[in-house]
Design an enzyme around this catalytic site. Structure first.
Site, PDB file in Angstrom:
ATOM      1  N   ARG A 144       0.627  -1.201   0.106  1.00 12.62           N
ATOM      2  CA  ARG A 144      -0.019  -0.112   0.135  1.00 12.62           C
ATOM      3  C   ARG A 144       0.993   1.246   0.067  1.00 12.62           C
ATOM      4  O   ARG A 144       1.690   1.231   1.001  1.00 12.62           O
ATOM      5  CB  ARG A 144      -0.882  -0.208   1.138  1.00 12.62           C
TER       6      ARG A 144
ATOM      7  N   ASP B  60     -13.610  -5.829  -2.638  1.00 14.10           N
ATOM      8  CA  ASP B  60     -14.656  -4.732  -2.050  1.00 14.10           C
ATOM      9  C   ASP B  60     -15.417  -4.468  -3.184  1.00 14.10           C
ATOM     10  O   ASP B  60     -16.958  -4.027  -2.944  1.00 14.10           O
ATOM     11  CB  ASP B  60     -13.985  -3.605  -1.466  1.00 14.10           C
TER      12      ASP B  60
ATOM     13  N   ARG C 108      -9.427 -12.964   1.042  1.00 16.33           N
ATOM     14  CA  ARG C 108      -8.452 -12.384  -0.104  1.00 16.33           C
ATOM     15  C   ARG C 108      -7.763 -13.586  -0.585  1.00 16.33           C
ATOM     16  O   ARG C 108      -6.708 -13.189  -1.531  1.00 16.33           O
ATOM     17  CB  ARG C 108      -7.812 -11.148   0.390  1.00 16.33           C
TER      18      ARG C 108
HETATM   19  O1  F6P Z   1      -9.534  -3.316   0.213  1.00 15.60           O
HETATM   20  C1  F6P Z   1      -9.625  -4.587   0.618  1.00 15.60           C
HETATM   21  C2  F6P Z   1      -9.319  -5.091   2.027  1.00 15.60           C
HETATM   22  O2  F6P Z   1      -9.280  -6.368   2.080  1.00 15.60           O
HETATM   23  C3  F6P Z   1     -10.458  -4.436   2.697  1.00 15.60           C
HETATM   24  O3  F6P Z   1     -12.067  -5.201   2.437  1.00 15.60           O
HETATM   25  C4  F6P Z   1     -10.018  -4.362   4.012  1.00 15.60           C
HETATM   26  O4  F6P Z   1     -10.763  -3.377   4.663  1.00 15.60           O
HETATM   27  C5  F6P Z   1      -8.569  -3.879   3.899  1.00 15.60           C
HETATM   28  O5  F6P Z   1      -8.421  -4.272   2.387  1.00 15.60           O
HETATM   29  C6  F6P Z   1      -7.685  -4.738   4.761  1.00 15.60           C
HETATM   30  O6  F6P Z   1      -6.357  -3.959   4.538  1.00 15.60           O
HETATM   31  P1  F6P Z   1      -5.217  -4.840   4.747  1.00 15.60           P
HETATM   32  O7  F6P Z   1      -4.860  -5.882   3.965  1.00 15.60           O
HETATM   33  O8  F6P Z   1      -3.982  -3.456   4.748  1.00 15.60           O
HETATM   34  O9  F6P Z   1      -5.128  -5.104   6.280  1.00 15.60           O
END
Ligand code: F6P
Length: 357
Positions: free
Chosen positions: A74, A136, A284
């Site tokens: 990110r 999402d 995911r």
């Molecule tokens: O945008 C995808 C997502 O899985 C969201 O549903 C969730 O809020 C976020 O990413 C979680 O982020 P990370 O993987 O940085 O914990």
């Protein structure tokens, strides 16, 4: 020579590899002078010049593979214009790597934040084609993102599994579903999994309504209640707060997430035993479902076509089942929310599903 750069950015999801494979197969079937630069860990690789030269063979055998062979990270859009700890101008750095490699274009796979930066790079004069990924499904301009359906399947399976144990123990179960600020995954999985109550960020809930549904189900002899709750679900009281006030409240909340707050609130209003299940990042993970593989391959091939035609500055969207090119400036920075008045919600309500409103 057709030199392209490719990267995956933001949270990963299923079918990223399938989408990249679609792009590369689409290009390599038409051009034998393809040079592919794979940037590592998203925009970070482009900023710091971390890349490796790849061949079409590197994209073979990855159709059903979860995650991303390029890695991701990110890199928040709001910090893109802020120099890094060594004073490096990230935008200039990305442009410089692009020009140094004499790229014809960048293929960028990502969600909302990624698209804001892709649009910024377009404004800075780089040739960019993007693909819509995210579990999402909150990306403006496309009916569907790849990753979404796989996440819905996993969340649905969680709800299915919870049903049997909730029934055995006569419990209330709260299943917290990912989705960031929107409720698409929760809505689809909630209906598919037969949740009794679905809570979405787009429809603030009233705890008294929820307690009433649970108590009425008990009175009617139903031993358990299943709540599918979006991670961004919000009470009516909290929704009436100013954005800043709500943020501060969340920062000081004793609860790790909304499911725990709800469990506490429900326990004060019912006699039921309550449990929480948070499938989290399992939503995911793993192999993409067939639908995601199919749409990822399609948008990938459609992106290849844009590149072959030298058409840049677009995201490839899926609209009414067809691939379409959408100008980046039309979609960057816009979220696609669940419409609380949509037919899907009306139909769910007709089936007796409560949205806590
Ligand atoms: O945008 C995808 C997502 O899985 C969201 O549903 C969730 O809020 C976020 O990413 C979680 O982020 P990370 O993987 O940085 O914990």
């Amino acid at each position: 020579m057709l030199r392209i750069g490719i990267l995956t950015s933001g949270g990963d999801c299923q079918a990223l590899n399938a989408a990249m494979r679609g792009v590369i197969r689409g290009l390599s079937s038409q051009r034998d002078d393809l040079e592919i630069y794979g940037f590592e860990d998203g925009y970070k690789g482009l900023i710091y010049g971390n890349y490796h030269l790849m061949t079409p063979d590197d994209f073979s055998g990855i159709l059903n593979m979860g995650g991303t062979i390029l890695g991701t990270s990110r890199q928040p859009f709001k910090r893109m214009r802020i120099p890094d700890e060594n004073g490096l101008d990230k935008v200039e750095a990305m442009k410089s790597v692009y020009h140094k490699l004499q790229l014809e274009c960048l293929v960028i796979l990502g969600g909302n934040g990624t698209h804001k930066t892709a649009n910024l790079l377009r404004e800075e004069g780089l040739n960019v084609v993007t693909l819509p990924k995210t579990i999402d499904n909150d990306l403006w301009g496309t009916d569907m993102t790849f990753g979404f359906q796989s996440a819905v399947d996993i969340a649905t399976e969680t709800i299915d599994r919870i049903h049997t144990t909730a029934s055995s123990h006569s419990r209330v179960f709260i299943i917290e579903v990912m989705g960031h600020k929107v409720g698409h995954v929760t809505l689809h999985a909630g209906i598919a999994g037969g949740a009794d109550i679905i809570l979405l960020p787009e429809i603030p809930y009233d705890i008294d309504v929820i307690a009433d549904v649970i108590n009425k189900r008990s009175a009617a002899g139903k031993k358990f209640t299943i709540l599918a709750v979006a991670e961004g679900a919000i009470s009516k009281a909290d929704a009436s707060l100013k954005k800043k006030e709500y943020k501060a409240k969340l920062a000081n909340s004793p609860y790790p997430s909304i499911a725990y707050q709800l469990a506490d609130e429900i326990s004060q209003k019912t006699e039921k035993e309550i449990r929480i299940a948070v499938p989290g990042h399992t939503q995911r993970g793993g192999a993409p479902c067939a639908y995601d593989r199919m749409i990822a391959s399609r948008v990938g091939a459609a992106a290849a076509k844009l590149i072959l035609n030298k058409e840049y500055g677009y995201m490839v969207a899926l609209i009414d089942g067809e691939t379409k090119k959408i100008p980046l400036e039309e979609i960057a920075g816009k979220l696609k929310y669940v419409n609380p008045d949509c037919k899907m919600i009306q139909e769910a309500k007709l089936m007796g599903i409560s949205f806590g409103d």
